[in-house]
Structures are given as C-alpha cells and as structure tokens.
Design a protein around this motif. Structure first.
Motif, PDB file in Angstrom:
ATOM      1  N   ASP A 202       0.827  -1.209   0.000  1.00  0.00           N
ATOM      2  CA  ASP A 202       0.000   0.000   0.000  1.00  0.00           C
ATOM      3  C   ASP A 202       0.863   1.262   0.000  1.00  0.00           C
ATOM      4  OD1 ASP A 202      -2.404  -1.361  -0.042  1.00  0.00           O
ATOM      5  OD2 ASP A 202      -2.539  -1.465   2.144  1.00  0.00           O
ATOM      6  N   ASP A 203       1.958   1.224   0.756  1.00  0.00           N
ATOM      7  CA  ASP A 203       2.850   2.377   0.795  1.00  0.00           C
ATOM      8  C   ASP A 203       3.491   2.601  -0.575  1.00  0.00           C
ATOM      9  OD1 ASP A 203       4.445   4.450   2.282  1.00  0.00           O
ATOM     10  OD2 ASP A 203       6.092   3.140   1.638  1.00  0.00           O
ATOM     11  N   ALA A 204       3.882   1.512  -1.212  1.00  0.00           N
ATOM     12  CA  ALA A 204       4.470   1.626  -2.549  1.00  0.00           C
ATOM     13  C   ALA A 204       3.468   2.195  -3.542  1.00  0.00           C
ATOM     14  CB  ALA A 204       4.978   0.263  -3.014  1.00  0.00           C
ATOM     15  N   LEU A 205       2.207   1.744  -3.455  1.00  0.00           N
ATOM     16  CA  LEU A 205       1.180   2.262  -4.349  1.00  0.00           C
ATOM     17  C   LEU A 205       0.944   3.752  -4.110  1.00  0.00           C
ATOM     18  CD1 LEU A 205      -1.540  -0.560  -4.433  1.00  0.00           C
ATOM     19  CD2 LEU A 205      -0.135   0.239  -6.334  1.00  0.00           C
ATOM     20  N   ASP A 206       0.922   4.151  -2.838  1.00  0.00           N
ATOM     21  CA  ASP A 206       0.727   5.565  -2.527  1.00  0.00           C
ATOM     22  C   ASP A 206       1.861   6.416  -3.094  1.00  0.00           C
ATOM     23  OD1 ASP A 206      -1.625   5.052  -1.206  1.00  0.00           O
ATOM     24  OD2 ASP A 206      -0.706   4.967   0.794  1.00  0.00           O
ATOM     25  N   CYS A 207       3.099   5.934  -2.928  1.00  0.00           N
ATOM     26  CA  CYS A 207       4.246   6.678  -3.454  1.00  0.00           C
ATOM     27  C   CYS A 207       4.187   6.787  -4.971  1.00  0.00           C
ATOM     28  CB  CYS A 207       5.547   6.004  -3.018  1.00  0.00           C
ATOM     29  SG  CYS A 207       5.897   6.141  -1.253  1.00  0.00           S
ATOM     30  N   ALA A 208       3.831   5.671  -5.633  1.00  0.00           N
ATOM     31  CA  ALA A 208       3.741   5.669  -7.094  1.00  0.00           C
ATOM     32  C   ALA A 208       2.640   6.611  -7.567  1.00  0.00           C
ATOM     33  CB  ALA A 208       3.495   4.256  -7.604  1.00  0.00           C
ATOM     34  N   GLN A 209       1.487   6.595  -6.876  1.00  0.00           N
ATOM     35  CA  GLN A 209       0.379   7.467  -7.248  1.00  0.00           C
ATOM     36  C   GLN A 209       0.750   8.934  -7.084  1.00  0.00           C
ATOM     37  OE1 GLN A 209      -2.443   6.501  -8.577  1.00  0.00           O
ATOM     38  NE2 GLN A 209      -3.483   8.495  -8.632  1.00  0.00           N
ATOM     39  N   THR A 210       1.441   9.255  -5.975  1.00  0.00           N
ATOM     40  CA  THR A 210       1.855  10.631  -5.737  1.00  0.00           C
ATOM     41  C   THR A 210       2.806  11.113  -6.819  1.00  0.00           C
ATOM     42  OG1 THR A 210       1.595  10.377  -3.337  1.00  0.00           O
ATOM     43  CG2 THR A 210       3.002  12.180  -4.103  1.00  0.00           C
ATOM     44  N   ARG A 211       3.778  10.258  -7.190  1.00  0.00           N
ATOM     45  CA  ARG A 211       4.734  10.643  -8.238  1.00  0.00           C
ATOM     46  C   ARG A 211       4.031  10.809  -9.580  1.00  0.00           C
ATOM     47  NH1 ARG A 211      10.399   7.556  -9.033  1.00  0.00           N
ATOM     48  NH2 ARG A 211      10.647   8.517  -6.987  1.00  0.00           N
ATOM     49  N   PHE A 212       3.118   9.886  -9.885  1.00  0.00           N
ATOM     50  CA  PHE A 212       2.379   9.961 -11.146  1.00  0.00           C
ATOM     51  C   PHE A 212       1.603  11.269 -11.248  1.00  0.00           C
ATOM     52  CE2 PHE A 212      -1.848   9.278 -13.073  1.00  0.00           C
ATOM     53  CZ  PHE A 212      -1.467   9.111 -14.399  1.00  0.00           C
ATOM     54  N   GLU A 213       0.872  11.627 -10.180  1.00  0.00           N
ATOM     55  CA  GLU A 213       0.055  12.835 -10.218  1.00  0.00           C
ATOM     56  C   GLU A 213       0.927  14.092 -10.334  1.00  0.00           C
ATOM     57  OE1 GLU A 213      -2.252  12.560  -6.679  1.00  0.00           O
ATOM     58  OE2 GLU A 213      -3.676  11.099  -7.527  1.00  0.00           O
ATOM     59  N   ALA A 214       2.081  14.069  -9.660  1.00  0.00           N
ATOM     60  CA  ALA A 214       2.987  15.223  -9.745  1.00  0.00           C
ATOM     61  C   ALA A 214       3.523  15.386 -11.154  1.00  0.00           C
ATOM     62  CB  ALA A 214       4.131  15.053  -8.746  1.00  0.00           C
ATOM     63  N   GLU A 215       3.882  14.286 -11.812  1.00  0.00           N
ATOM     64  CA  GLU A 215       4.444  14.364 -13.158  1.00  0.00           C
ATOM     65  C   GLU A 215       3.376  14.738 -14.186  1.00  0.00           C
ATOM     66  OE1 GLU A 215       6.276  10.582 -13.687  1.00  0.00           O
ATOM     67  OE2 GLU A 215       8.042  11.102 -12.492  1.00  0.00           O
ATOM     68  N   ILE A 216       2.132  14.288 -13.966  1.00  0.00           N
ATOM     69  CA  ILE A 216       1.046  14.669 -14.865  1.00  0.00           C
ATOM     70  C   ILE A 216       0.790  16.169 -14.787  1.00  0.00           C
ATOM     71  CG2 ILE A 216      -1.448  14.522 -15.200  1.00  0.00           C
ATOM     72  CD1 ILE A 216       0.002  12.231 -16.452  1.00  0.00           C
ATOM     73  N   GLU A 217       0.840  16.732 -13.567  1.00  0.00           N
ATOM     74  CA  GLU A 217       0.620  18.162 -13.401  1.00  0.00           C
ATOM     75  C   GLU A 217       1.708  18.983 -14.099  1.00  0.00           C
ATOM     76  OE1 GLU A 217       0.296  19.019  -9.296  1.00  0.00           O
ATOM     77  OE2 GLU A 217      -1.621  17.984  -9.031  1.00  0.00           O
ATOM     78  N   VAL A 218       2.951  18.500 -13.993  1.00  0.00           N
ATOM     79  CA  VAL A 218       4.068  19.202 -14.646  1.00  0.00           C
ATOM     80  C   VAL A 218       3.918  19.162 -16.158  1.00  0.00           C
ATOM     81  CG1 VAL A 218       6.554  19.172 -15.056  1.00  0.00           C
ATOM     82  CG2 VAL A 218       5.662  18.846 -12.738  1.00  0.00           C
ATOM     83  N   ALA A 219       3.515  17.978 -16.682  1.00  0.00           N
ATOM     84  CA  ALA A 219       3.345  17.825 -18.123  1.00  0.00           C
ATOM     85  C   ALA A 219       2.219  18.706 -18.636  1.00  0.00           C
ATOM     86  CB  ALA A 219       3.079  16.360 -18.465  1.00  0.00           C
TER      87      ALA A 219
END
Length: 219
Positions: A202-219
């Motif tokens: 669950d922690d790994a999924l949360d970290c991956a989701q956070t990184r994904f959302e941050a990179e989508i916002e930058v893009a």
C-alpha cells in the motif's frame, strides 16, 4: 504497439475517397496516431484525386500505409509512369505548380507533409508522402519515456508469461502486450514481490500514485 503495414486495392473513383478517408481514420486510431488523422486524410484525398484527374477514372490503384521509423508513410500506386507530379524547381512551400502535371492537390500535400516524392517502377509509379509522428520508435507510444519503458516491460512480461503454460488463457492475453489487463497483472505481481520481501504494498502504491500525479501536473 505493433503497427503492421496495410494496403488496399481499389478503382480510382471520386466516390472512393470518402471510404478511404474513413478507413484511414480507423487505422490511425488503432495505431494511436490521432494527431495525424487530419493531415493524413488530406494527403490521401489529394493523392487519389490526382490519379482520378490525371490518370483516369476507374484506374486500378492501391493505397499502402506503413511506418518508416517515426514517420507515417502513405503511398498511392497507379499504373501510369508518364504524368509525373512535379513541383517547379527553386520554389518554397506551397509553390506554383505545372497544372498539367499536378495541380492544386500536390501543393496541399507539399504544405502538410514533411516530405513527399514519386518513384517510377516497371508497372507504373508510386506517389508517396511522410508525416512525422510524435514517436520515439515505429512501435512506440506518444506518452514519453515512461510510457516507452512501460511498454518494454509489458513486452518482456508477455514473453515470460508464455513460458508458463499453466496460466492458460491469461498467457494468451499477455502475449498481446496491449490493453488494461496486462498492465494490471504486472502491477499485481510487483505487489506480490514487495509483500514477499517485507515491504508494504500500500505504501508503494501511494508513493507511485503521488509521483504519477505530480508528473502529470508538470506535463
């Protein structure tokens, strides 16, 4: 993504153009090249109309669509090697044309295509054009390096799954290396790996989701 070459034989008739445009849109949609649909349809319209006008109605013609590196290549084959579409030398984009040889259509192709030309063959000629796609390779996606890496992982995963016949229909699904379910299977297996090595999935999924959302916002 496998973008296999395809071609279609037809008779050069004005009413065929609309059907060819629809077919091209469908294929490019499957190939994920939506941004090229309008330009590709315009090129097919003008290249086929050129055959109708300068070679003749009812001429046996063939449309071929392939990927040439990261370029979409469109070819129209016809049996007449005499009437060559040619731009006047020394002109820029949208130049004046020799009306008897080409006409307005080739000016439009010249304006939207990255490159175009004519190849003479023993059985006629091929008029072709190429449109640059936003791909890193002929089989890549348009989503950037992360999507390209994910596709490579899915490709390896599909190969590995085929080595385990006990997975049955699932192996066949993964061998397609496309769609939602193969990606879910990869994620599930990674979560199993994390759990087996004492990590919190669950922690790994949360970290991956956070990184994904941050990179989508930058893009």
């Amino acid at each position: 993504m496998q973008r296999k070459p395809w071609e279609l034989a037809f008779l050069a008739e004005p009413e065929e153009v609309a059907a060819l445009r629809r077919l091209l849109r469908l294929h490019l949609g499957v190939w994920g090249l939506h941004e090229l649909v309008d330009a590709a349809q315009l090129c097919v319209t003008e290249l086929v109309t050129n055959v109708v006008t300068h070679v003749g109605i009812g001429t046996p013609t063939r449309l071929a669509v392939t990927m040439n590196d990261a370029y979409l290549r469109i070819e129209v084959h016809d049996p007449d090697a005499k009437a060559l579409p040619t731009l006047l030398s020394g002109t820029q984009r949208m130049p004046q044309l020799r009306e008897a040889e080409a006409g307005r259509g080739l000016a439009l192709v010249d304006a939207v295509a990255d490159r175009w030309g004519v190849q003479l063959r023993a059985d006629g000629k091929v008029t072709w054009c190429e449109l640059r796609a936003s791909l890193s390779s002929p089989y890549g996606h348009t989503g950037g390096p992360r999507v390209t890496r994910a596709e490579a992982i899915l490709g390896l995963y599909g190969w590995a799954a085929r080595k385990h016949p006990e997975r049955g229909d699932e192996a066949h699904l993964l061998s397609a290396v496309a769609g939602r379910m193969p990606a879910i299977e990869v994620i599930a297996d990674i979560l199993h790996w994390l759990h087996a090595h004492g990590h919190d999935p669950d922690d790994a999924l949360d970290c991956a989701q956070t990184r994904f959302e941050a990179e989508i916002e930058v893009a």
